[in-house]
Write a protein that holds these residues in place. Structure first.
Motif, PDB file in Angstrom:
ATOM      1  N   ILE A 191       0.853  -1.190   0.000  1.00  0.00           N
ATOM      2  CA  ILE A 191       0.000   0.000   0.000  1.00  0.00           C
ATOM      3  C   ILE A 191       0.886   1.237   0.000  1.00  0.00           C
ATOM      4  O   ILE A 191       1.853   1.303   0.765  1.00  0.00           O
ATOM      5  N   SER A 192       0.559   2.194  -0.850  1.00  0.00           N
ATOM      6  CA  SER A 192       1.335   3.433  -0.910  1.00  0.00           C
ATOM      7  C   SER A 192       0.393   4.630  -0.912  1.00  0.00           C
ATOM      8  O   SER A 192      -0.690   4.592  -1.509  1.00  0.00           O
ATOM      9  N   ILE A 193       0.813   5.698  -0.215  1.00  0.00           N
ATOM     10  CA  ILE A 193       0.109   6.988  -0.248  1.00  0.00           C
ATOM     11  C   ILE A 193       1.084   8.004  -0.835  1.00  0.00           C
ATOM     12  O   ILE A 193       1.970   8.491  -0.134  1.00  0.00           O
ATOM     13  N   PRO A 194       0.973   8.322  -2.125  1.00  0.00           N
ATOM     14  CA  PRO A 194       1.915   9.282  -2.726  1.00  0.00           C
ATOM     15  C   PRO A 194       1.713  10.705  -2.225  1.00  0.00           C
ATOM     16  O   PRO A 194       2.666  11.369  -1.833  1.00  0.00           O
ATOM     17  N   VAL A 195       0.462  11.187  -2.255  1.00  0.00           N
ATOM     18  CA  VAL A 195       0.197  12.575  -1.880  1.00  0.00           C
ATOM     19  C   VAL A 195      -1.162  12.682  -1.191  1.00  0.00           C
ATOM     20  O   VAL A 195      -2.026  11.815  -1.329  1.00  0.00           O
ATOM     21  N   VAL A 196      -1.330  13.775  -0.451  1.00  0.00           N
ATOM     22  CA  VAL A 196      -2.626  14.182   0.092  1.00  0.00           C
ATOM     23  C   VAL A 196      -2.922  15.566  -0.469  1.00  0.00           C
ATOM     24  O   VAL A 196      -2.032  16.427  -0.506  1.00  0.00           O
ATOM     25  N   LEU A 197      -4.147  15.787  -0.907  1.00  0.00           N
ATOM     26  CA  LEU A 197      -4.534  17.080  -1.454  1.00  0.00           C
ATOM     27  C   LEU A 197      -5.324  17.875  -0.427  1.00  0.00           C
ATOM     28  O   LEU A 197      -6.191  17.323   0.260  1.00  0.00           O
ATOM     29  N   ASP A 198      -5.022  19.149  -0.339  1.00  0.00           N
ATOM     30  CA  ASP A 198      -5.851  20.092   0.411  1.00  0.00           C
ATOM     31  C   ASP A 198      -6.491  20.993  -0.642  1.00  0.00           C
ATOM     32  O   ASP A 198      -5.868  21.935  -1.139  1.00  0.00           O
ATOM     33  N   VAL A 216      -0.653  20.441  -2.608  1.00  0.00           N
ATOM     34  CA  VAL A 216      -0.370  19.007  -2.659  1.00  0.00           C
ATOM     35  C   VAL A 216       0.651  18.710  -1.572  1.00  0.00           C
ATOM     36  O   VAL A 216       1.747  19.270  -1.572  1.00  0.00           O
ATOM     37  N   ILE A 217       0.302  17.859  -0.639  1.00  0.00           N
ATOM     38  CA  ILE A 217       1.189  17.508   0.468  1.00  0.00           C
ATOM     39  C   ILE A 217       1.923  16.221   0.094  1.00  0.00           C
ATOM     40  O   ILE A 217       1.298  15.169  -0.071  1.00  0.00           O
TER      41      ILE A 217
END
Length: 697
Positions: free
Chosen positions: A599-606, A612-613
């Motif tokens: 499982i990968s989380i590349p980015v989180v968006l606000d 782009v976090i």
């Protein structure tokens, strides 16, 4: 290969100039070709290319185009399930989507859907400029990697290993001091493999027994961070003597070896120190203590025992011997003392000037934000996999006066330390650098189009639709077949308070509330496969949505590092139906997925802040559930909350301290001799320079 590394790291290339005159048509054609990939040449690079013959230029251009395609992900073919995405998914009924997915699941064939002729791309693209570089600049870039005062990534190590192997003047790469312990072992091993060193050259770098252990691990192709155990290979007699010679010269080796007792015992079985007990007497004695479990009092044991019995006086007495450890345990000590903190802070002040710069910066940032109420604490365990753990923040408070005193101590010492470095003249610092984190640990960073630090917040380019993409391939890796491989691209949507709103994935191809859709679930990739997700930002914000967490799940259970190739990224589009579904000119970021995880989380968006976090995180899957977004909501939300609220040292604060210590701050970049900003001068992407020059102790 050198230009591949140079281009990826600094967006520069080397041109071996000649005495010819290149016809304008060749240069114009090349510029047209690379503009389709989102790049262009600087005036200096164009001038250098004009000196080439047609033959030399065509050869150079072919290599460059191949490298650029690889950088943005345009070196593979994209065939989404719905070739007319996104319009085709928006217009399809639920029944059509269901039947076409069922057909694919049963046959592993894509539905026979006819692609329409797409309109040309009408989005305005800001081209990325490729600059002219040179051999010395490349060499200095790699030297700064060795000089980095923080850990470096596997990609960094691969680049360094290639450079060491092919550099004719390798001595120019080596600084007098290698400040980061992990680099010592890796660099020495790379030199030894190439036959470009001897004991005399590398001996000054080795100060502790753990330095020698890292060298043995590096020679065995293991993890030099020592976060994971390494099976040691059999060493040649000359290598055994070298390792024992380096160990013998170090001081207090027994205590240091006890930190990794079991590993040293295994290494000792290969080194046979008893064969050299006369020549390396200290080594023989230390191994005797380890093997026979003889009593030996250690520093850490004394400190832990004092803290266990709340004996702060005794703990501080021991910690004064090791200021770095004192700094790391300062929060614990202040919690134990409560309002009676003055004497602890005073003792820390007496030794803080012996604490490394990265540690001081982290302590300063920690206590600057210590009074803030946080729901979660985020931990990044040491190692080559980007795992993170979020735990409830249940720490007792610390008096604000104590926090303020610690911050002032750290800042004053850093100002004195930085003032000893060369003058920077007039300095301009862009306030946007407050959103970019200081690169303290890059060991688990993935290979990407741009080198970024976890937690950094990038402004989104102009455009209202963000398009995520995923490409992977199954096949053979090191002689072993991967079998059928299904990687799923998902996006979970949350409101301001992290309440779940909806997700877009193979189980929900389109939203009824927002303009958000998935290109279709592909479950096998013998020739490569791709998936896309489009999110129309205004439609999500209008419904109260704020955060988006992108995830990649290996549904069939393979870890990403066991695939021939797997990468993801995102594009910004204003007119998503124009241009190709994958248009390389619109790619903002691309990241390789090569970790030992599923499982990968590349980015989180606000979406509210249009940022782009950068996360580049791995999660552990729950073995009792399907590996998809629905089964891992708890972990996804925890990571999203922790990453958006993370308070770490930022580049603005770091550069500000340097400017106050050795320059003069000005308000306009045009007035400055030294510029720090996201796009010009020294940028957040100049990671080698930041780690080597601005984090030096």
């Amino acid at each position: 290969m050198k230009n591949d590394i140079y281009l990826r790291r600094s967006r520069k290339v080397i041109v071996m100039q000649e005495q010819h005159t290149l016809p304008d048509t060749y240069l114009a054609t090349a510029l047209k070709n690379i503009s389709a990939l989102g790049f262009t040449f600087s005036p200096a690079l164009m001038a250098a290319l004009r000196t080439l013959s047609i033959f030399s230029f065509v050869k150079w251009h072919k290599k460059l185009t191949k490298s650029l395609k690889k950088l943005v992900g345009a070196h593979v073919q994209y065939c989404p399930m719905y070739p007319n995405f996104p319009q085709q998914v928006m217009e399809a009924s639920e029944a059509e989507l269901y039947l076409e997915a069922l057909f694919h699941y049963l046959t592993e064939e894509l539905p026979a859907l006819t692609p329409d002729k797409r309109e040309p791309l009408v989005d305005q693209i800001e081209l990325k400029v490729i600059e002219l570089g040179d051999e010395e600049d490349f060499r200095q870039m790699m030297r700064k990697l060795i000089e980095a005062n923080t850990s470096i990534s596997e990609t960094d190590k691969a680049d360094l290993a290639w450079t060491i192997e092919h550099e004719e003047q390798v001595e120019k790469l080596l600084p007098a001091v290698i400040p980061q312990k992990e680099q010592i072992g890796f660099v020495a091993a790379a030199l030894l493999r190439c036959g470009k060193t001897d004991a005399a050259l590398i001996r000054p770098y080795f100060k502790t027994a753990t330095d020698v252990l890292r060298l043995a691990v590096a020679l065995s192709d293991g993890d030099v961070s020592l976060a994971a155990s390494t099976p040691f290979r059999k060493f040649k007699r000359a290598e055994r003597r070298l390792l024992l010679e380096l160990l013998e010269q170090c001081s207090d080796i027994t205590e240091d070896m006890l930190r990794y007792r079991e590993r040293w015992i295994r290494l000792g079985e290969i080194l046979h120190p008893s064969e050299y007990k006369q020549r390396f007497a200290s080594c023989h004695a230390a191994f005797d203590v380890l093997r026979n479990n003889k009593p030996f009092e250690t520093f850490n044991r004394n400190v832990e025992e004092a803290l266990r019995y709340f004996d702060t006086d005794r703990a501080v007495e021991h910690l004064l011997e090791r200021p770095g450890e004192f700094a790391r345990r300062l929060d614990h000590l202040l919690r134990l003392e409560g309002n009676d903190f003055d004497w602890v802070v005073s003792f820390f002040d007496s030794v803080a000037d012996r604490v490394a710069t990265p540690v001081l910066l982290q302590v300063m940032a920690h206590f600057k934000h210590r009074q803030q109420a946080n729901e979660l604490r985020l931990f990044f365990p040491k190692g080559n996999v980007a795992k993170a753990f979020a735990l409830p923040d249940s720490r007792f408070p610390i008096p604000s006066d104590a926090c303020e005193s610690v911050v002032n101590i750290c800042e004053n010492i850093l100002l004195v330390r930085f003032a000893k470095q060369p003058d920077m003249g007039k300095v301009f610092i862009d306030e946007r650098l407050q959103h970019y984190m200081v690169p303290f640990s890059q060991r688990s960073a993935s290979k990407a189009l741009r080198t970024l630090v976890r937690g950094s917040k990038l402004s989104m380019p102009a455009g209202d639709t963000i398009r995520f993409f995923l490409w992977w391939k199954e096949g053979k890796v090191e002689g072993k077949e991967t079998g059928r491989t299904d990687i799923d691209l998902s996006a979970a949507l949350y409101d301001e308070k992290w309440n779940y709103m909806e997700h877009i994935s193979y189980t929900n191809l389109k939203s009824e509330k927002y303009v958000a859709m998935h290109s279709g679930d592909i479950v096998a990739a013998p020739k490569g496969a791709c998936e896309f997700i489009d999110l129309y930002i205004p439609s999500i914000v209008a419904y109260g949505g704020r955060y988006v967490v992108t995830t990649l799940h290996a549904f069939t259970g393979q870890v990403f590092c066991d695939l021939p190739e797997c990468f993801a990224g995102w594009m910004m589009r204003q007119y998503p139906q124009s241009g190709e579904v994958f248009d390389p000119a619109t790619v903002v970021d691309r990241i390789d997925l090569a970790s030992n995880t599923q499982i990968s989380i590349p980015v989180v968006l606000d979406l509210k802040e249009r940022t782009v976090i950068w996360c580049d995180l791995a999660l552990t899957r729950n073995p009792n559930y399907y590996n998809n977004i629905e089964s891992h909501q708890t972990g996804v939300v925890a990571m999203g909350k922790a990453m958006t609220a993370m308070a770490k040292p930022n580049l603005y604060d770091l550069f500000r301290l340097h400017a106050l210590a050795r320059g003069e701050l000005v308000e306009r970049a045009e007035e400055a001799q030294t510029v720090f900003s996201p796009q010009h001068g020294i940028t957040p992407f100049d990671v080698e320079a930041i780690m080597a020059s601005f984090l030096a102790s």
